[in-house]
Write a protein that holds these residues in place. Sequence first.
Motif, PDB file in Angstrom:
ATOM      1  N   ASP A  26      -8.690   8.742   1.717  1.00  0.00           N
ATOM      2  CA  ASP A  26      -9.172   8.815   3.102  1.00  0.00           C
ATOM      3  C   ASP A  26      -8.330   9.825   3.885  1.00  0.00           C
ATOM      4  OD1 ASP A  26      -9.889   8.326   5.792  1.00  0.00           O
ATOM      5  OD2 ASP A  26     -10.441   6.266   5.290  1.00  0.00           O
ATOM      6  N   PRO A  27      -8.952  10.821   4.522  1.00  0.00           N
ATOM      7  CA  PRO A  27      -8.179  11.831   5.261  1.00  0.00           C
ATOM      8  C   PRO A  27      -7.431  11.248   6.459  1.00  0.00           C
ATOM      9  CG  PRO A  27     -10.525  12.136   5.626  1.00  0.00           C
ATOM     10  CD  PRO A  27     -10.382  11.094   4.553  1.00  0.00           C
ATOM     11  N   ARG A  28      -7.825  10.090   6.945  1.00  0.00           N
ATOM     12  CA  ARG A  28      -7.108   9.467   8.063  1.00  0.00           C
ATOM     13  C   ARG A  28      -5.760   8.927   7.613  1.00  0.00           C
ATOM     14  NH1 ARG A  28     -12.171   5.766   9.643  1.00  0.00           N
ATOM     15  NH2 ARG A  28     -12.106   5.600   7.368  1.00  0.00           N
ATOM     16  N   ILE A  29      -5.603   8.691   6.301  1.00  0.00           N
ATOM     17  CA  ILE A  29      -4.364   8.130   5.767  1.00  0.00           C
ATOM     18  C   ILE A  29      -3.544   9.188   5.048  1.00  0.00           C
ATOM     19  CG2 ILE A  29      -3.383   6.446   4.172  1.00  0.00           C
ATOM     20  CD1 ILE A  29      -5.949   4.779   4.630  1.00  0.00           C
ATOM     21  N   GLY A  30      -4.159   9.879   4.099  1.00  0.00           N
ATOM     22  CA  GLY A  30      -3.440  10.843   3.270  1.00  0.00           C
ATOM     23  C   GLY A  30      -3.340  12.201   3.935  1.00  0.00           C
ATOM     24  N   GLY A  31      -3.092  13.198   3.113  1.00  0.00           N
ATOM     25  CA  GLY A  31      -3.091  14.570   3.624  1.00  0.00           C
ATOM     26  C   GLY A  31      -1.804  14.985   4.309  1.00  0.00           C
ATOM     27  N   GLY A  32      -0.662  14.489   3.867  1.00  0.00           N
ATOM     28  CA  GLY A  32       0.608  14.922   4.435  1.00  0.00           C
ATOM     29  C   GLY A  32       0.918  14.329   5.799  1.00  0.00           C
ATOM     30  N   ASN A  33       0.215  13.286   6.169  1.00  0.00           N
ATOM     31  CA  ASN A  33       0.473  12.656   7.462  1.00  0.00           C
ATOM     32  C   ASN A  33       1.781  11.884   7.419  1.00  0.00           C
ATOM     33  OD1 ASN A  33      -1.981  13.572   8.497  1.00  0.00           O
ATOM     34  ND2 ASN A  33      -3.044  11.893   7.537  1.00  0.00           N
ATOM     35  N   MET A  34       2.433  11.832   8.521  1.00  0.00           N
ATOM     36  CA  MET A  34       3.718  11.150   8.616  1.00  0.00           C
ATOM     37  C   MET A  34       3.488   9.693   9.008  1.00  0.00           C
ATOM     38  SD  MET A  34       5.734  13.528   7.803  1.00  0.00           S
ATOM     39  CE  MET A  34       7.366  13.196   8.367  1.00  0.00           C
ATOM     40  N   LEU A  35       2.974   8.907   8.067  1.00  0.00           N
ATOM     41  CA  LEU A  35       2.700   7.493   8.296  1.00  0.00           C
ATOM     42  C   LEU A  35       3.718   6.637   7.565  1.00  0.00           C
ATOM     43  CD1 LEU A  35      -1.156   7.367   7.751  1.00  0.00           C
ATOM     44  CD2 LEU A  35       0.043   7.298   9.920  1.00  0.00           C
ATOM     45  N   THR A  36       3.973   5.472   8.116  1.00  0.00           N
ATOM     46  CA  THR A  36       4.840   4.521   7.444  1.00  0.00           C
ATOM     47  C   THR A  36       4.389   3.098   7.751  1.00  0.00           C
ATOM     48  OG1 THR A  36       7.121   3.871   7.069  1.00  0.00           O
ATOM     49  CG2 THR A  36       6.540   4.407   9.305  1.00  0.00           C
ATOM     50  N   VAL A  37       4.640   2.228   6.803  1.00  0.00           N
ATOM     51  CA  VAL A  37       4.398   0.802   6.998  1.00  0.00           C
ATOM     52  C   VAL A  37       5.703   0.230   7.534  1.00  0.00           C
ATOM     53  CG1 VAL A  37       3.779  -1.371   5.907  1.00  0.00           C
ATOM     54  CG2 VAL A  37       2.740   0.752   5.118  1.00  0.00           C
ATOM     55  N   VAL A  38       5.707  -0.136   8.804  1.00  0.00           N
ATOM     56  CA  VAL A  38       6.934  -0.589   9.460  1.00  0.00           C
ATOM     57  C   VAL A  38       7.340  -1.965   8.945  1.00  0.00           C
ATOM     58  CG1 VAL A  38       8.015  -1.126  11.667  1.00  0.00           C
ATOM     59  CG2 VAL A  38       6.409   0.762  11.508  1.00  0.00           C
ATOM     60  N   ARG A  39       6.400  -2.910   8.965  1.00  0.00           N
ATOM     61  CA  ARG A  39       6.699  -4.252   8.467  1.00  0.00           C
ATOM     62  C   ARG A  39       5.406  -4.995   8.207  1.00  0.00           C
ATOM     63  NH1 ARG A  39       7.429  -5.552  14.126  1.00  0.00           N
ATOM     64  NH2 ARG A  39       6.316  -7.477  14.601  1.00  0.00           N
ATOM     65  N   CYS A  40       5.529  -6.072   7.465  1.00  0.00           N
ATOM     66  CA  CYS A  40       4.412  -6.968   7.190  1.00  0.00           C
ATOM     67  C   CYS A  40       4.848  -8.379   7.555  1.00  0.00           C
ATOM     68  CB  CYS A  40       4.023  -6.936   5.714  1.00  0.00           C
ATOM     69  SG  CYS A  40       3.379  -5.369   5.167  1.00  0.00           S
ATOM     70  N   ASP A  41       3.957  -9.127   8.152  1.00  0.00           N
ATOM     71  CA  ASP A  41       4.222 -10.527   8.483  1.00  0.00           C
ATOM     72  C   ASP A  41       3.189 -11.390   7.787  1.00  0.00           C
ATOM     73  OD1 ASP A  41       6.332  -9.863  10.167  1.00  0.00           O
ATOM     74  OD2 ASP A  41       5.048  -9.726  11.937  1.00  0.00           O
ATOM     75  N   VAL A  42       3.611 -12.158   6.796  1.00  0.00           N
ATOM     76  CA  VAL A  42       2.720 -13.062   6.078  1.00  0.00           C
ATOM     77  C   VAL A  42       2.815 -14.435   6.726  1.00  0.00           C
ATOM     78  CG1 VAL A  42       2.248 -14.166   3.861  1.00  0.00           C
ATOM     79  CG2 VAL A  42       2.956 -11.791   3.932  1.00  0.00           C
ATOM     80  N   ALA A  43       1.657 -15.068   6.922  1.00  0.00           N
ATOM     81  CA  ALA A  43       1.629 -16.424   7.478  1.00  0.00           C
ATOM     82  C   ALA A  43       2.308 -17.383   6.512  1.00  0.00           C
ATOM     83  CB  ALA A  43       0.185 -16.855   7.728  1.00  0.00           C
ATOM     84  N   LYS A  44       2.787 -18.505   7.031  1.00  0.00           N
ATOM     85  CA  LYS A  44       3.508 -19.485   6.211  1.00  0.00           C
ATOM     86  C   LYS A  44       2.665 -19.974   5.030  1.00  0.00           C
ATOM     87  CE  LYS A  44       7.255 -20.214   8.781  1.00  0.00           C
ATOM     88  NZ  LYS A  44       8.554 -19.828   8.372  1.00  0.00           N
ATOM     89  N   ASP A  45       1.356 -20.097   5.237  1.00  0.00           N
ATOM     90  CA  ASP A  45       0.498 -20.582   4.151  1.00  0.00           C
ATOM     91  C   ASP A  45      -0.002 -19.457   3.237  1.00  0.00           C
ATOM     92  OD1 ASP A  45      -1.276 -19.380   5.868  1.00  0.00           O
ATOM     93  OD2 ASP A  45      -2.668 -21.069   5.963  1.00  0.00           O
ATOM     94  N   GLY A  46       0.334 -18.219   3.561  1.00  0.00           N
ATOM     95  CA  GLY A  46      -0.025 -17.093   2.703  1.00  0.00           C
ATOM     96  C   GLY A  46      -1.464 -16.642   2.829  1.00  0.00           C
ATOM     97  N   SER A  47      -2.164 -17.063   3.872  1.00  0.00           N
ATOM     98  CA  SER A  47      -3.576 -16.712   3.993  1.00  0.00           C
ATOM     99  C   SER A  47      -3.810 -15.416   4.766  1.00  0.00           C
ATOM    100  CB  SER A  47      -4.348 -17.852   4.651  1.00  0.00           C
ATOM    101  OG  SER A  47      -3.817 -18.106   5.936  1.00  0.00           O
ATOM    102  N   TYR A  48      -2.894 -15.026   5.619  1.00  0.00           N
ATOM    103  CA  TYR A  48      -3.045 -13.813   6.426  1.00  0.00           C
ATOM    104  C   TYR A  48      -1.784 -12.979   6.373  1.00  0.00           C
ATOM    105  CZ  TYR A  48      -7.225 -15.847   8.426  1.00  0.00           C
ATOM    106  OH  TYR A  48      -8.469 -16.376   8.583  1.00  0.00           O
ATOM    107  N   CYS A  49      -1.966 -11.668   6.532  1.00  0.00           N
ATOM    108  CA  CYS A  49      -0.836 -10.752   6.560  1.00  0.00           C
ATOM    109  C   CYS A  49      -1.121  -9.661   7.588  1.00  0.00           C
ATOM    110  CB  CYS A  49      -0.622 -10.133   5.184  1.00  0.00           C
ATOM    111  SG  CYS A  49       0.736  -8.949   5.144  1.00  0.00           S
ATOM    112  N   LYS A  50      -0.246  -9.520   8.581  1.00  0.00           N
ATOM    113  CA  LYS A  50      -0.338  -8.433   9.550  1.00  0.00           C
ATOM    114  C   LYS A  50       0.519  -7.290   9.040  1.00  0.00           C
ATOM    115  CE  LYS A  50      -1.230 -10.216  14.125  1.00  0.00           C
ATOM    116  NZ  LYS A  50      -0.681 -10.428  15.458  1.00  0.00           N
TER     117      LYS A  50
END
Length: 127
Positions: A26-50
């Motif tokens: 996807d050109p919105r993600i790749g292509g030499g863009n300066m993107l980073t995943v800062v953090r992930c927060d998983v719910a206690k029950d493991g059903s959702y992840c921000k």
Amino acid sequence: MAGYKAGRMSEDIRRIISGKMRDLKDPRIGGGNMLTVVRCDVAKDGSYCKVYISSFEGLDRAKEAVKGFESATGFLKREISNVLKLKKCPELKFVADNSIEHSAEITRKLRELMPEENADENDEEQL
């Protein structure tokens, strides 16, 4: 899920998504863009992840990248399930974040406040 397990799973998901960014076409993600995943927060029950996405190019660029990540959610969930051997992968919710832009602004302001002679000494120490 215990608290330590959710934290460990958050870090694993962040690492997997960061690694797979290069594979996404996807050109919105790749292509030499300066993107980073800062953090992930998983719910206690493991059903959702921000997943918090940030860009050096600003918040608007991060919002555009979030749309690309949302379209690649199926691929990312499959990769996460395969690597972590999960029966049920958490639902991924991508959020644009401006923390990198904010920290770069703070660094710029601190360098402006630092006297030039002191800055020269610090540069020599870093070498």
